[in-house]
Design an enzyme around this catalytic site. Structure first.
Site, PDB file in Angstrom:
ATOM      1  N   TYR A  70      -8.730   5.070   8.257  1.00 56.82           N
ATOM      2  CA  TYR A  70      -8.843   5.444   9.665  1.00 56.82           C
ATOM      3  C   TYR A  70      -9.959   6.487   9.766  1.00 56.82           C
ATOM      4  O   TYR A  70      -9.837   7.586   9.214  1.00 56.82           O
ATOM      5  CB  TYR A  70      -7.534   6.037  10.171  1.00 56.82           C
ATOM      6  CG  TYR A  70      -6.426   5.030  10.367  1.00 56.82           C
ATOM      7  CD1 TYR A  70      -6.088   4.587  11.647  1.00 56.82           C
ATOM      8  CD2 TYR A  70      -5.719   4.510   9.285  1.00 56.82           C
ATOM      9  CE1 TYR A  70      -5.075   3.661  11.842  1.00 56.82           C
ATOM     10  CE2 TYR A  70      -4.704   3.581   9.464  1.00 56.82           C
ATOM     11  CZ  TYR A  70      -4.395   3.159  10.742  1.00 56.82           C
ATOM     12  OH  TYR A  70      -3.390   2.238  10.940  1.00 56.82           O
ATOM     13  N   PRO A  89      -2.612  -0.311  19.041  1.00 55.42           N
ATOM     14  CA  PRO A  89      -2.489  -0.745  17.642  1.00 55.42           C
ATOM     15  C   PRO A  89      -2.740   0.344  16.608  1.00 55.42           C
ATOM     16  O   PRO A  89      -2.527   0.103  15.419  1.00 55.42           O
ATOM     17  CB  PRO A  89      -3.542  -1.858  17.535  1.00 55.42           C
ATOM     18  CG  PRO A  89      -4.540  -1.545  18.603  1.00 55.42           C
ATOM     19  CD  PRO A  89      -3.750  -0.941  19.723  1.00 55.42           C
ATOM     20  N   HIS A 109       0.843  -1.196   0.000  1.00 52.28           N
ATOM     21  CA  HIS A 109       0.000   0.000   0.000  1.00 52.28           C
ATOM     22  C   HIS A 109       0.879   1.247   0.000  1.00 52.28           C
ATOM     23  O   HIS A 109       1.793   1.366   0.815  1.00 52.28           O
ATOM     24  CB  HIS A 109      -0.891   0.034   1.250  1.00 52.28           C
ATOM     25  CG  HIS A 109      -1.966  -1.008   1.249  1.00 52.28           C
ATOM     26  ND1 HIS A 109      -2.952  -1.052   2.206  1.00 52.28           N
ATOM     27  CD2 HIS A 109      -2.225  -2.038   0.412  1.00 52.28           C
ATOM     28  CE1 HIS A 109      -3.756  -2.070   1.971  1.00 52.28           C
ATOM     29  NE2 HIS A 109      -3.334  -2.681   0.878  1.00 52.28           N
TER      30      HIS A 109
END
Length: 391
Positions: free
Chosen positions: A201, A293, A72
């Site tokens: 996100y 995370p 990515h």
């Protein structure tokens, strides 16, 4: 039994350390309390920094990673009903991330170790470390009901947060720094083709959400929930409804659904111990530090640790040098704290805090607007996300 380096724990850190050492002629034995099947199917992180990928390829453990990993070049920050792409490759001179599950890294490293004649003892129990403040450390354990002892020159504690190594260090030696966040992640693995080709996100008034993937057929998704959330309260339909609400945009983008293969709750916390060594015992990975995370740093930090430790151990055994071993903790902690800060920053910017502070919300929106509109701010996010050069 006798070896040069006893490695406690067959996660990515221990397996990579063994592989790096064996390539340089340093003998080592790995002890693991779980079965091979368990460690090869334990689903964990799946985002590899550029430096992690480069190291795995360089040491001969990256052939399948290069073939099957999903490279990515950007990520998307999504808020206010709109998506904003951060072009990481353009901002970092072509560096990127690769999505490749931790369990796949473990499978590759186990195969590489065994192919090179490595020694991995699975299903051992009652592991304890002794005399690591002397030149002749020992590891005691039981295998198939029989007590055994492994003599060595150095012990590498790569056995995770709950392992035996860190807790064996005498009281008063380690300083502990930690933070617990007032939320957790509810994560699912779904048999659904990814509806976007990069990670998303999402900051939403109902809480954070993350869109990720593990393969062209498997999607990985997370929702921010309360830290004491009862997983039984969330049926699959409710999870999908909440994911749609938090992730979908005003331009009509929608989320592909599929059967939920597994789900669980991940706590959010930061943890660091200093120093990461005592005598001939060296801690690496989760045995020494935990990151939330959000920044995708956990496994990458473990890889960075053992790359430093392997170099130091080769200098020690080949040339009798102790300077790199003595500097191990200092060298690693500089990177650890950078990753801790980045993970804290991403976590603080993207999650809704439970006190409902409107001022906090306004600050977060301002920060998000700045990150996606400023080349300098986007570059800072990008270079930290793809990973700083290995020490």
């Amino acid at each position: 039994m006798r070896t040069q380096v006893a490695i406690v724990g067959a996660g990515p850190a221990g397996l990579l350390l063994s592989h790096l050492l064996r390539r340089e002629g340093v003998d080592c034995v790995i002890l693991e309390v779980r079965s091979r099947e368990y460690v090869e199917h334990r689903v964990r992180a799946g985002v590899l920094e550029q430096g992690t990928v480069d190291l795995l390829v360089a040491c001969g453990a990256g052939e399948r990673l290069q073939r099957e990993g999903l490279r990515h070049h950007g990520i998307e920050l999504r808020f206010g009903g709109r998506g904003h792409r951060i072009d990481m490759a353009a901002l970092t001179g072509g560096r990127a991330i690769t999505v490749y599950g931790q369990q796949e890294v473990v499978k590759d490293l186990i195969a590489a170790n065994l192919a090179a004649g490595g020694k991995i003892l699975f299903d051992v129990d009652d592991v304890s470390v002794h005399d690591f403040d002397s030149p002749t450390p020992r590891v005691r354990f039981r295998r198939a009901g029989t007590s055994e002892e492994l003599e060595c020159d150095v012990i590498a504690g790569t056995d995770g947060f709950h392992g035996a190594c860190r807790s064996a260090i005498p009281a008063g030696v380690l300083n502990t720094f930690e933070r617990t966040y007032p939320f957790a992640w509810l994560g699912i693995l779904a048999a659904a083709s990814p509806s976007h080709d990069e990670l998303i996100y999402a900051y939403h008034e109902r809480g954070f959400a993350l869109f990720s993937m593990r393969s062209p057929e498997i999607t990985r998704l997370y929702l921010q929930v309360a830290p004491d959330e009862d997983l039984a309260r969330w049926d699959d339909a409710q999870i999908w409804r909440e994911l749609h609400t938090r992730l979908e945009t005003d331009d009509g983008w929608t989320l592909n659904e599929g059967p939920v293969l597994e789900k669980g709750i991940t706590p959010m916390r930061s943890f660091v111990v200093e120093p990461m060594q005592f005598g001939r015992l060296f801690l690496a990975g989760d045995a020494a530090h935990i990151v939330p995370p959000t920044g995708a740093k956990g496994m990458n930090l473990a890889v960075a640790d053992v790359s430093v430790l392997a170099r130091a151990l080769v200098a020690f055994f080949r040339h009798g040098r102790e300077d790199l071993l003595n500097a191990y903790s200092t060298t690693c902690l500089a990177r650890v704290w950078r990753a801790e800060h980045f993970s804290w920053w991403m976590t603080s910017m993207l999650h809704r805090f439970p006190d409902g502070d409107v001022f906090q919300h306004k600050l977060q929106r301002s920060q998000l607007d700045y990150v996606v509109s400023s080349c300098a701010a986007s570059t800072s996010l990008a270079e930290n996300y793809v990973g700083l050069p290995l020490p």
